[in-house]
Structure formats: C-alpha cells, structure tokens
Design an enzyme around this catalytic site. Sequence first.
Site, PDB file in Angstrom:
ATOM      1  N   ALA A  66       0.866  -1.174   0.000  1.00  0.00           N
ATOM      2  CA  ALA A  66       0.000   0.000   0.000  1.00  0.00           C
ATOM      3  C   ALA A  66       0.909   1.232   0.000  1.00  0.00           C
ATOM      4  O   ALA A  66       2.078   1.143   0.358  1.00  0.00           O
ATOM      5  CB  ALA A  66      -0.866  -0.013   1.248  1.00  0.00           C
ATOM      6  N   GLY A 105       0.521  -5.085   0.650  1.00  0.00           N
ATOM      7  CA  GLY A 105      -0.606  -5.026  -0.274  1.00  0.00           C
ATOM      8  C   GLY A 105      -0.262  -5.579  -1.649  1.00  0.00           C
ATOM      9  O   GLY A 105      -1.136  -6.085  -2.363  1.00  0.00           O
ATOM     10  N   GLU A 108      -0.653  -9.154  -1.364  1.00  0.00           N
ATOM     11  CA  GLU A 108      -2.088  -9.405  -1.162  1.00  0.00           C
ATOM     12  C   GLU A 108      -2.857  -9.308  -2.475  1.00  0.00           C
ATOM     13  O   GLU A 108      -3.827 -10.033  -2.697  1.00  0.00           O
ATOM     14  CB  GLU A 108      -2.643  -8.431  -0.116  1.00  0.00           C
ATOM     15  CG  GLU A 108      -2.092  -8.728   1.280  1.00  0.00           C
ATOM     16  CD  GLU A 108      -2.506  -7.697   2.303  1.00  0.00           C
ATOM     17  OE1 GLU A 108      -2.067  -6.536   2.167  1.00  0.00           O
ATOM     18  OE2 GLU A 108      -3.265  -8.046   3.216  1.00  0.00           O
ATOM     19  N   GLU A 128       4.092  -5.793   7.002  1.00  0.00           N
ATOM     20  CA  GLU A 128       3.313  -4.754   7.702  1.00  0.00           C
ATOM     21  C   GLU A 128       3.666  -4.625   9.176  1.00  0.00           C
ATOM     22  O   GLU A 128       3.620  -3.540   9.749  1.00  0.00           O
ATOM     23  CB  GLU A 128       1.813  -5.041   7.561  1.00  0.00           C
ATOM     24  CG  GLU A 128       1.227  -4.710   6.195  1.00  0.00           C
ATOM     25  CD  GLU A 128       1.373  -5.835   5.178  1.00  0.00           C
ATOM     26  OE1 GLU A 128       2.193  -6.764   5.399  1.00  0.00           O
ATOM     27  OE2 GLU A 128       0.668  -5.774   4.151  1.00  0.00           O
TER      28      GLU A 128
HETATM   29  C1  3H9 Z   1       0.528  -2.362   3.378  1.00  0.00           C
HETATM   30  O1  3H9 Z   1       0.764  -2.827   2.305  1.00  0.00           O
HETATM   31  C2  3H9 Z   1      -0.801  -2.445   4.048  1.00  0.00           C
HETATM   32  C3  3H9 Z   1      -1.690  -3.454   3.398  1.00  0.00           C
HETATM   33  O2  3H9 Z   1      -1.587  -4.685   4.059  1.00  0.00           O
HETATM   34  C4  3H9 Z   1      -3.151  -3.173   3.493  1.00  0.00           C
HETATM   35  C5  3H9 Z   1      -3.786  -1.934   3.238  1.00  0.00           C
HETATM   36  C6  3H9 Z   1      -5.278  -1.946   3.321  1.00  0.00           C
HETATM   37  N1  3H9 Z   1       4.596   3.501   0.197  1.00  0.00           N
HETATM   38  O3  3H9 Z   1      13.274   1.843   0.579  1.00  0.00           O
HETATM   39  P1  3H9 Z   1      13.683   2.604  -0.612  1.00  0.00           P
HETATM   40  C7  3H9 Z   1       9.353   4.970  -1.055  1.00  0.00           C
HETATM   41  S1  3H9 Z   1       1.702  -1.518   4.222  1.00  0.00           S
HETATM   42  C8  3H9 Z   1       5.058   4.720  -0.089  1.00  0.00           C
HETATM   43  O4  3H9 Z   1      14.720   3.649  -0.442  1.00  0.00           O
HETATM   44  P2  3H9 Z   1      14.813   0.240  -1.777  1.00  0.00           P
HETATM   45  C9  3H9 Z   1      10.417   5.304  -0.024  1.00  0.00           C
HETATM   46  O5  3H9 Z   1       9.923   6.164   0.965  1.00  0.00           O
HETATM   47  C10 3H9 Z   1       3.098  -1.510   3.147  1.00  0.00           C
HETATM   48  N2  3H9 Z   1       6.353   4.960  -0.387  1.00  0.00           N
HETATM   49  O6  3H9 Z   1      14.120   1.648  -1.826  1.00  0.00           O
HETATM   50  C11 3H9 Z   1      11.476   5.944  -0.893  1.00  0.00           C
HETATM   51  O7  3H9 Z   1      11.079   7.269  -1.129  1.00  0.00           O
HETATM   52  P3  3H9 Z   1      12.176   8.420  -1.303  1.00  0.00           P
HETATM   53  C12 3H9 Z   1       3.795  -2.809   3.093  1.00  0.00           C
HETATM   54  C13 3H9 Z   1       7.192   3.927  -0.391  1.00  0.00           C
HETATM   55  O8  3H9 Z   1      15.023  -0.156  -3.175  1.00  0.00           O
HETATM   56  C14 3H9 Z   1      11.364   5.172  -2.206  1.00  0.00           C
HETATM   57  O9  3H9 Z   1      10.075   4.568  -2.193  1.00  0.00           O
HETATM   58  N3  3H9 Z   1       5.000  -2.671   2.332  1.00  0.00           N
HETATM   59  C15 3H9 Z   1       6.759   2.635  -0.092  1.00  0.00           C
HETATM   60  O10 3H9 Z   1      15.965   0.263  -0.829  1.00  0.00           O
HETATM   61  C16 3H9 Z   1      12.389   4.095  -2.356  1.00  0.00           C
HETATM   62  O11 3H9 Z   1      12.364   3.259  -1.203  1.00  0.00           O
HETATM   63  C17 3H9 Z   1       6.156  -2.318   2.879  1.00  0.00           C
HETATM   64  O12 3H9 Z   1       6.251  -2.134   4.072  1.00  0.00           O
HETATM   65  C18 3H9 Z   1       5.393   2.430   0.206  1.00  0.00           C
HETATM   66  N4  3H9 Z   1       4.888   1.201   0.479  1.00  0.00           N
HETATM   67  O13 3H9 Z   1      13.737  -0.746  -1.151  1.00  0.00           O
HETATM   68  C19 3H9 Z   1       7.321  -2.180   1.949  1.00  0.00           C
HETATM   69  N5  3H9 Z   1       7.821   1.791  -0.153  1.00  0.00           N
HETATM   70  O14 3H9 Z   1      12.999   8.000  -2.452  1.00  0.00           O
HETATM   71  C20 3H9 Z   1       8.060  -0.908   2.236  1.00  0.00           C
HETATM   72  C21 3H9 Z   1       8.875   2.550  -0.497  1.00  0.00           C
HETATM   73  O15 3H9 Z   1      11.372   9.646  -1.535  1.00  0.00           O
HETATM   74  N6  3H9 Z   1       9.135  -0.664   1.310  1.00  0.00           N
HETATM   75  N7  3H9 Z   1       8.499   3.849  -0.633  1.00  0.00           N
HETATM   76  O16 3H9 Z   1      12.956   8.444  -0.008  1.00  0.00           O
HETATM   77  C22 3H9 Z   1      10.317  -1.309   1.360  1.00  0.00           C
HETATM   78  O17 3H9 Z   1      10.535  -2.205   2.150  1.00  0.00           O
HETATM   79  C23 3H9 Z   1      11.386  -0.857   0.413  1.00  0.00           C
HETATM   80  O18 3H9 Z   1      11.065   0.431   0.003  1.00  0.00           O
HETATM   81  C24 3H9 Z   1      11.571  -1.738  -0.853  1.00  0.00           C
HETATM   82  C25 3H9 Z   1      12.563  -1.044  -1.815  1.00  0.00           C
HETATM   83  C26 3H9 Z   1      12.140  -3.095  -0.418  1.00  0.00           C
HETATM   84  C27 3H9 Z   1      10.279  -1.947  -1.571  1.00  0.00           C
END
Ligand code: 3H9
Length: 678
Positions: A66, A105, A108, A128
């Site tokens: 998400a 998400g 999901e 999450e």
């Molecule tokens: C969820 O899904 C809830 C659901 O169950 C249900 C809902 C109803 N959203 O980490 P990076 C941005 S909760 C918004 O440096 P990497 C991040 O801030 C979510 N922004 O890259 C950064 O911005 P900036 C569950 C996001 O290659 C840029 O993307 N998912 C999100 O080292 C690059 O990120 C997670 O918890 C997001 N979801 O790693 C996954 N994700 O460049 C969270 C990233 O402006 N994300 N950004 O600073 C991660 O673990 C890592 O970002 C990922 C990439 C592994 C994907």
Amino acid sequence: MAAINAVVDLGKDGDIAIVTVNSPPVNALSADVRDGLDGAFKAIAGDASVKAVVLVCAGRTFIAGADISEFGKAPRGASLHAVQDAMESAAVPVVAAIHGTALGGGLEVALCAHYRVADARAKLGLPEVKLGLLPGAGGTQRLPRIVGAAKAVEMVTSGTPMAAKAALAAGLVDEIVDGDLTAGAIAFARKIVAEGRPLKKVRDDSSRLGGDAASLAPMFAEFRKANAKKFAGFEAPEANIKCIEAAVALPFEDGIKVERSEFMKLMGGLQSAAQRHVFFAERQAAKIDGLPVDVQPLLVKSVGIIGAGTMGGGIAMNFLSVGIPVTIVETKQEALDRGVAVIRRNYENSAKKGRFSMEEVEARMGRLTPTLALEDLKDADLIIEAVFENMVVKKEIFGKLDSIAKPGAILASNTSYLNIDEIAASTTRPESVVGMHFFSPANVMRLLEVVNGAKTSKQVLATAMAVGKAIGKIGVVSGVCHGFIGNRMLGARQEQANKLILEGARPADVDRVLTDFGFPMGPFQMSDLAGLDIGWSAETSKGVSVRDRLCEAGLRGQKNGKGFYDYDEARNRTPSPVAEQIILDYAAEKGINRRDISDEEILERCLYPMVNEGAKILDEGMAQRASDIDIVWINGYGWPVYRGGPMFWAEHDAGRDKIAAALERMGMDVSPRLKAGF
Ligand code: 3H9
C-alpha cells in the site's frame, strides 16, 4: 498498449491481456494505481476475446505494498478490496508476474490472482508488522491457506520475505521464470488456458492450513511463548497472530472481518504512527540538505583502519564483509595479532551458526592486511582512525596521515566526543577530514554518525554517507559538538540518572523504569556493560563522583563481575550492596536528603532533559532535522521503535508543552523549540 491512466497500461498479446503498473519508485498501491487497476479489470471484463490476464510491473519491483504516505489521510480513489474482488472473480485466469519485491498489499493483490509466477530473484512477504500493522487486504487469511498457519504466523510477525525458490516450494508461486518475465508469464498463461486449468481462488481452499483450531492451538501457544521477549512492548505481533488464528478457526469472510477490525485498531494507534514515521525518517536521514546535485561520492575501493581494538576490528569487519579490502594498523605486534584473531573468531562463530561457509570466512580474512606501518595506508581511499579518545594522540596521527595518505584520500575519525575541526586542523587538508562515529559492536550496530566538520567538503561528506550505506549502516549527519547527537543527549540523561541515585532512587529502579519504557537496558546496566573504568585511572582518581568511588573500591562493571550490580557466571545480576553503600555514603557526605522517588519522576527526569538537548541540537543546527535525532536514538541506543524516537515521542505522546513546563520546574534552560515546535 492503451493507457488506463498515468500509471496503469492495458495491452494485449493475442488473446492475453497484459496489465502493467508503472508507478515509480516502487509501484505502491496509490489511489492512481488502484484506479488504474480498477479501470483495467473493468475493461477486461467487457472484452470477450481475452482468454487470460497477466499482471506485471515496470521498473525495479512488483507492487511493494500500500502507499504508506496515504495512511491517515482521507480515502481517495478505488478501494483496494474492490480491485482484489475484480481480479479474484474474473472470468478468465489472472496470472501475477512478480519481480523485485511483492510486499504487503502487493503480495495481497498477487494472492487474488489465480496463479503467480516469479523471477528467480524475487522476494515475497508481508512486512506490515514492521510498520506496526498487519496485512489488511486479506493477507492474513490467504497466506496461511497456501503456506500453512505455522509458516504464515512466522512470516507475518517477522515481516521477513520469502525468496522465490522457497515460495515455489511452499506453493506461493506456481512457476519460476527464467529470462524475460512478461514473456514467461504470457507463456504460462497460454499453458493454463490450453490445459483448461481451474480458476484457483486461494480463499476457497483451506486444505493446507495444517490443522484446525484445536489441533493448531499448541503451535500458537508455543509460538507466543518462544517469541514473548522479542514481541514485548509491541502491539502488532499479537494482532497478527490473532488474525492467523482466525484464518484457522473461522470461515474466510469471518476471518476477513477479524483482520479488518484488528487492522483498523492498529492503524489508529500511536505505535503504527511511530513506526511509519521511522520508515520515512530512515530514508530521509540519508539525504544531505543543500547538497548540490552534481556532487558525486568518491569511489572507495580500499580502506585503512588505525587501531585493531574492539572498535577498529568491528569497523574493519563491515568492509571485509562486503568485499572491500582493509589494511589495519597497530603499534604493537601483540595487539595486532589479538585484533586479527578476534575478527577471525567472530567470523568463525557466524559460520558455525550457519550464516555463511568457512570458505567465506577465509575469503573475508583474505581481504585483511595487518601491519605495524602507518605508511602502508598510502594507497587507501578511506582511512578511519579508531584509537582511544585522546585529542593529543589523534592530532599526532592525523598529522602523520597528512604526509602519508594519497591526495584525495578521506581521513575519518571514529571519535565519539572530540572536536573534528581540531583534529582536521592538524592536517593541511581539513576538507578531507570527516567524523565517522560507529557504535559498538561496530560490526552489528546500524547507526553511523557522520560528523560534518566546518571545512569538510560536500563530496567527502557525501562519500562518508555513501560508504555507510554500502556497508549496511544508517548514516545520520551531525554537526561538530561535544558528543555529537547521540552521546550529547545521552549525557543529559546520565546526568539526571546520577542525581536520582543520590536523591533516593536505586540504580535498579532507574534501570527498571527505562526498560519498562522499552529500552533494552537502563543507564546503570549500560555503565556496567561498558566498564566503569573507561576513562578512569587510579593515579588521577580524586573520588569526586560515585563512579570514582566505585572504581577505587575495585568495582569495574561486568568485566570483573562487580559494578552497580553483582554478576554471577551466567551474567545474572543482583543489585550490589557494596555499590549501594558507596552511593549512600556519598549522598550523606554531600548532605543530600534522600527521599522516595516515583517511577514517573524517574522517567520524566531521564527523558525530558534528553528531548530538551535534542531541541538545542536543532537550535544550533547540529542535526539536519528532528527525525534524524529519532533515527540516532532508535539505532544507536535502543530507543523502542514503537515509540518513534525521542522527538516523535515528545511531539505525539508526552507533549512538548508538558515537557517544557516540567523542565522549567526543574530549573533547566529550556529550548524555545519545545514550545514552538521542532
Ligand atoms: C501495506 O501494504 C498495508 C496493506 O496490508 C493493506 C492496506 C489496506 N509507500 O526503501 P527505498 C518509497 S503496508 C510509499 O529507499 P529500496 C520510499 O519512501 C506496506 N512509499 O528503496 C522511498 O522514497 P524516497 C507494506 C514507499 O530499493 C522510495 O520509495 N509494504 C513505499 O531500498 C524508495 O524506497 C512495505 O512495508 C510504500 N509502500 O527498497 C514495503 N515503499 O525516495 C516498504 C517505499 O522519496 N518498502 N516507498 O525516499 C520497502 O521495504 C522498500 O522500500 C523496498 C525497496 C524493499 C520496496
């Protein structure tokens, strides 16, 4: 290919529809992405020529979850659940084609496809919990229906993703695609159409849960018990477990209701707000304010380290582990040998635990060159001095380095308190000097304070931050002040802790209040661990503090089993009666009237001055932003992540005004920011 909107395209390869999400950086499920997917699946439902659908993402990853930045804001766009329903109830098979990370998400959504194929390097998970949440789009109900309740409970409470190969074995993906993912997914889709395979809905198949509520109850009980310590203080792990239990005990729709209600509770709570703050704060910390876009970090291909003690050795391991050769310098052969032996032993212990092979140990050790000659650092791109905290010694070393290091080499000091500018002034190239303050154990702790001297060049600063990232650290930029961000604030806490034990609290009370708050250890446990005699010497001791008196009485902390606590062989601790008496005598000598001190007072007196010091650090421009201070405390000092760091806590929990008023009552000099906002 037709654009559904700016971030979702719908194309066709013969009778296979291809839905492509292209929303950099990580294809998060923003309102636009949800709208686009909604539009695409509606269009597909109306196209009788489509025999199957492939859902794929452009860029570096499949949907990574998400869009966290939308949380807490007014809902907008198509609902995720509607998109998932449209996929799951599609009249033709939907195949999710996964590369990069299918997280939260994102996974999901993929779980609502009838089939999943993945690139061999893909990872799939529900992280999450790390945001203080649980998978709120059916993940807690669908995942266990594929991987079983036992595996699912482990995945949702750890947030650790599963690699593609393991996901294939667990049935989470149906095929691994070699080569072009979209082409492979299309071929897979054609195959299932040709074979007339069913539209598999994960929700409908409970045969792989691994048992029913009664037979799985012991597994859940055991899991809770085994992880009680790890989960202590956190709300999200228990809520995640409850949802997996619901998946086992209830029909799908009822399980979804439990998931929804638990999700909403977490989402509205302070812990998730704190953990989401930390997620963004961590990424923000990497950014250097005012760094011109054309400044590129220098290449660091070889590192020199001065000092093979605990810090120097730990620092060296960071580089050896990622393939960067290190030359390590000591003044005496014996110390050098000891340092190298410790590095080897640490690596061998990791290998014994199965983290990597013995060949890898040798490969890492093979990158290490021990030497007694400072001149051997002449070719190093980066030199980190890690000798004991003594300005005279450090200046002498930097003076010598100035004549040895090649032009352009970065000269870093691992000092934890001393003035980088003064150190830099002992060279003719202060622009090349920077602080790189690692935390002990340096091969484990993630924090790196990068200290920006008055003359440190932007490129050198950017390089130190980039090097930190390359070795897996979270770098935070600090200005030059005594103790930088972390130790300066720690000093404010310690000062109060020291007063509290003279005024009537016992060291164990102070430690208990802080561990109850969520710190892994309190200030006096920390002093015992570090060694009471750090920076103390029998020759110069004047007996002017409790610490002096303890050391004079032979109490040195954990290293000799005697400190504020007595330690047995298994390191179990009990408050030391000797220390207690020394404290009582010292207080009496100083004429301090001891009184009962409440837990509330202990907490306020330890934490409020710290927040105040943080505010002063911002006043003086020593930290770039309040959230950087939070990152320092979470990663360097064990501030509980679910409390978001001291500045978040002050803003959203304790209250800045309340803190300011209390500090005024304590007669402290209060930073105006405490009233005005960080
Ligand atoms: C969820 O899904 C809830 C659901 O169950 C249900 C809902 C109803 N959203 O980490 P990076 C941005 S909760 C918004 O440096 P990497 C991040 O801030 C979510 N922004 O890259 C950064 O911005 P900036 C569950 C996001 O290659 C840029 O993307 N998912 C999100 O080292 C690059 O990120 C997670 O918890 C997001 N979801 O790693 C996954 N994700 O460049 C969270 C990233 O402006 N994300 N950004 O600073 C991660 O673990 C890592 O970002 C990922 C990439 C592994 C994907």
